[in-house]
Design a protein around this motif. Sequence first.
Motif, mmCIF file in Angstrom:
data_model
loop_
_atom_site.group_PDB
_atom_site.id
_atom_site.type_symbol
_atom_site.label_atom_id
_atom_site.label_comp_id
_atom_site.label_asym_id
_atom_site.label_seq_id
_atom_site.Cartn_x
_atom_site.Cartn_y
_atom_site.Cartn_z
ATOM 1 N N MET A 130 5.200 5.772 1.960
ATOM 2 C CA MET A 130 4.687 7.102 1.686
ATOM 3 C C MET A 130 5.616 7.872 0.751
ATOM 4 S SD MET A 130 3.206 8.516 5.301
ATOM 5 C CE MET A 130 4.808 8.565 6.089
ATOM 6 N N SER A 131 5.060 9.005 0.264
ATOM 7 C CA SER A 131 5.829 10.063 -0.402
ATOM 8 C C SER A 131 6.317 9.719 -1.797
ATOM 9 C CB SER A 131 7.028 10.479 0.470
ATOM 10 O OG SER A 131 6.584 10.935 1.717
ATOM 11 N N HIS A 132 5.467 9.155 -2.642
ATOM 12 C CA HIS A 132 5.839 8.932 -4.034
ATOM 13 C C HIS A 132 4.914 9.651 -5.020
ATOM 14 C CE1 HIS A 132 8.660 6.018 -2.513
ATOM 15 N NE2 HIS A 132 9.047 5.701 -3.714
ATOM 16 N N ASP A 133 3.845 10.270 -4.522
ATOM 17 C CA ASP A 133 2.954 11.069 -5.363
ATOM 18 C C ASP A 133 2.570 10.315 -6.631
ATOM 19 O OD1 ASP A 133 2.762 13.765 -3.878
ATOM 20 O OD2 ASP A 133 4.888 13.293 -3.821
ATOM 21 N N CYS A 134 2.624 10.972 -7.807
ATOM 22 C CA CYS A 134 2.148 10.321 -9.031
ATOM 23 C C CYS A 134 2.992 9.110 -9.413
ATOM 24 C CB CYS A 134 2.105 11.312 -10.190
ATOM 25 S SG CYS A 134 3.721 11.913 -10.736
ATOM 26 N N TYR A 135 4.239 9.065 -8.949
ATOM 27 C CA TYR A 135 5.089 7.926 -9.294
ATOM 28 C C TYR A 135 4.507 6.631 -8.728
ATOM 29 C CZ TYR A 135 9.419 5.694 -10.763
ATOM 30 O OH TYR A 135 10.345 4.898 -11.403
ATOM 31 N N ALA A 136 3.826 6.743 -7.589
ATOM 32 C CA ALA A 136 3.176 5.562 -7.008
ATOM 33 C C ALA A 136 2.067 5.056 -7.913
ATOM 34 C CB ALA A 136 2.622 5.889 -5.624
ATOM 35 N N ALA A 137 1.339 5.957 -8.571
ATOM 36 C CA ALA A 137 0.303 5.527 -9.516
ATOM 37 C C ALA A 137 0.927 4.786 -10.690
ATOM 38 C CB ALA A 137 -0.490 6.741 -10.013
ATOM 39 N N LEU A 154 -9.255 6.033 -3.642
ATOM 40 C CA LEU A 154 -8.727 4.675 -3.532
ATOM 41 C C LEU A 154 -8.456 4.142 -4.931
ATOM 42 C CD1 LEU A 154 -8.104 1.987 -2.063
ATOM 43 C CD2 LEU A 154 -10.554 1.450 -2.219
ATOM 44 N N MET A 155 -7.225 3.712 -5.169
ATOM 45 C CA MET A 155 -6.857 3.058 -6.416
ATOM 46 C C MET A 155 -6.412 1.639 -6.083
ATOM 47 S SD MET A 155 -4.775 6.019 -8.455
ATOM 48 C CE MET A 155 -5.429 7.684 -8.555
ATOM 49 N N ALA A 156 -7.007 0.666 -6.767
ATOM 50 C CA ALA A 156 -6.737 -0.737 -6.464
ATOM 51 C C ALA A 156 -6.387 -1.499 -7.724
ATOM 52 C CB ALA A 156 -7.952 -1.380 -5.797
ATOM 53 N N ALA A 157 -5.586 -2.545 -7.562
ATOM 54 C CA ALA A 157 -5.113 -3.326 -8.707
ATOM 55 C C ALA A 157 -6.225 -4.140 -9.355
ATOM 56 C CB ALA A 157 -3.977 -4.250 -8.262
ATOM 57 N N ASN A 158 -7.250 -4.533 -8.575
ATOM 58 C CA ASN A 158 -8.309 -5.391 -9.121
ATOM 59 C C ASN A 158 -9.538 -5.317 -8.225
ATOM 60 O OD1 ASN A 158 -8.006 -7.618 -6.999
ATOM 61 N ND2 ASN A 158 -5.942 -7.544 -7.877
ATOM 62 N N GLU A 159 -10.638 -5.882 -8.690
ATOM 63 C CA GLU A 159 -11.920 -5.774 -7.986
ATOM 64 C C GLU A 159 -11.903 -6.459 -6.621
ATOM 65 O OE1 GLU A 159 -15.140 -7.120 -10.363
ATOM 66 O OE2 GLU A 159 -14.870 -5.595 -11.911
ATOM 67 N N THR A 160 -11.276 -7.613 -6.533
ATOM 68 C CA THR A 160 -11.274 -8.353 -5.267
ATOM 69 C C THR A 160 -10.550 -7.578 -4.181
ATOM 70 O OG1 THR A 160 -11.308 -10.436 -6.495
ATOM 71 C CG2 THR A 160 -10.690 -10.545 -4.177
ATOM 72 N N VAL A 162 0.837 -1.193 0.000
ATOM 73 C CA VAL A 162 0.000 0.000 0.000
ATOM 74 C C VAL A 162 0.876 1.250 0.000
ATOM 75 C CG1 VAL A 162 -1.799 1.270 1.238
ATOM 76 C CG2 VAL A 162 -1.762 -1.238 1.310
ATOM 77 N N TYR A 163 0.549 2.175 -0.875
ATOM 78 C CA TYR A 163 1.244 3.459 -0.912
ATOM 79 C C TYR A 163 0.260 4.593 -0.620
ATOM 80 C CZ TYR A 163 5.865 2.263 -2.868
ATOM 81 O OH TYR A 163 7.144 1.791 -3.062
ATOM 82 N N THR A 164 0.779 5.671 -0.038
ATOM 83 C CA THR A 164 0.056 6.919 0.100
ATOM 84 C C THR A 164 1.065 8.050 -0.034
ATOM 85 O OG1 THR A 164 -1.537 8.169 1.423
ATOM 86 C CG2 THR A 164 0.232 7.069 2.620
ATOM 87 N N GLY A 199 2.141 -2.957 -11.703
ATOM 88 C CA GLY A 199 1.949 -4.168 -10.912
ATOM 89 C C GLY A 199 2.893 -4.282 -9.736
ATOM 90 N N SER A 200 3.674 -3.242 -9.458
ATOM 91 C CA SER A 200 4.614 -3.267 -8.337
ATOM 92 C C SER A 200 3.964 -2.884 -7.023
ATOM 93 C CB SER A 200 5.782 -2.313 -8.618
ATOM 94 O OG SER A 200 6.445 -2.673 -9.804
ATOM 95 N N VAL A 201 2.936 -2.055 -7.084
ATOM 96 C CA VAL A 201 2.159 -1.606 -5.935
ATOM 97 C C VAL A 201 0.733 -2.105 -6.134
ATOM 98 C CG1 VAL A 201 1.216 0.450 -4.795
ATOM 99 C CG2 VAL A 201 3.616 0.411 -5.519
ATOM 100 N N ASP A 202 0.053 -2.424 -5.036
ATOM 101 C CA ASP A 202 -1.284 -3.009 -5.140
ATOM 102 C C ASP A 202 -2.412 -2.039 -4.816
ATOM 103 O OD1 ASP A 202 -0.186 -5.699 -5.635
ATOM 104 O OD2 ASP A 202 0.501 -5.528 -3.556
ATOM 105 N N LEU A 203 -2.172 -1.107 -3.893
ATOM 106 C CA LEU A 203 -3.178 -0.133 -3.492
ATOM 107 C C LEU A 203 -2.533 1.239 -3.337
ATOM 108 C CD1 LEU A 203 -4.993 -2.137 -0.666
ATOM 109 C CD2 LEU A 203 -6.040 -1.457 -2.835
ATOM 110 N N LEU A 204 -3.240 2.272 -3.785
ATOM 111 C CA LEU A 204 -2.814 3.650 -3.579
ATOM 112 C C LEU A 204 -3.981 4.377 -2.924
ATOM 113 C CD1 LEU A 204 -0.858 5.994 -3.923
ATOM 114 C CD2 LEU A 204 -1.667 6.259 -6.278
#
Length: 278
Positions: A185-192, A245-251, A157-159, A198-203
């Motif tokens: 924390m602290s990656h801003d748009c780079y986290a998106a 909330l940004m998530a990799a998939n529906e589940t 998880v990133y924020t 596929g490196s991060v699962d939730l933002l």
Amino acid sequence: MTAENVCPPAFLAFAHEIADAAATVIRPYFRQRLEIAAKADSSPVTVADRLAEMTMRRMIEKCFPGHGVRGEEFGTSNAEAEWVWVLDPIDGTKSFASGSLAFGIQIALLHQDAPVLGIIDQPITNERWVGQRTSPTLFNGVPVRTSDTARLKDAIVYTSALEQFNLDARERFSRLAAGARFTRMSHDCYAAGLLALGSVDLLVESNVFDYDILPQIPIIEGAGGIVTDWEGRPLTDASQYETVLMAANETLHAEALARLKQGQIPRPRGLPLTVTTA
């Protein structure tokens, strides 16, 4: 496929041109000793932010004078236009000003208020994400997909900035973080961008602006992800950018929502918030 879902090829090509121009402006200022000014909301700004946005705005006004422009630094012009460019010249100014690579140029193109194109460009590493409605997201020209991580306990998880969360949002976020594999924390748009790879699962974000998020929506959705507020609603109103909330998939999205929704899954008293910053 309808016309409003499609970004015309000429507009896509132009989006690459203004991203290239902004990158050319920004690069000479990176890791230089810059004056950091404070805007009205106390957020930082540098000469690179302002020059990059000014460059993009002038190009838009010259090539597409009928289009609208909404930028972080210089506000909105022709807001009622059918096509509106949304510009965040340096998303992650704190990172940029401190020499970190966790920043990027963000560009969105709206058609009748809906984002049909999004670009995240890291001008130092020459990484570029491009998302379009109805098309797969591209990273440096190659299609990418979000992860298939389905359980929160396995999720990264990133924020961007926990200090932007009010007390209620921080409590709700802490319930999510307590069940995750780890949080950074602290990656801003780079986290998106990392989420699209596929490196991060939730933002998870709170108290952000539409220009922070609009460029990311086509990128995340085009890579297979989901973007909503913390109640699971699509982002269609300015007030919803209080929680994103940004998530990799529906589940994974469903489990994250259960943790974030008000009044669900109480956090045990004394349970610490685990956030990795290094």
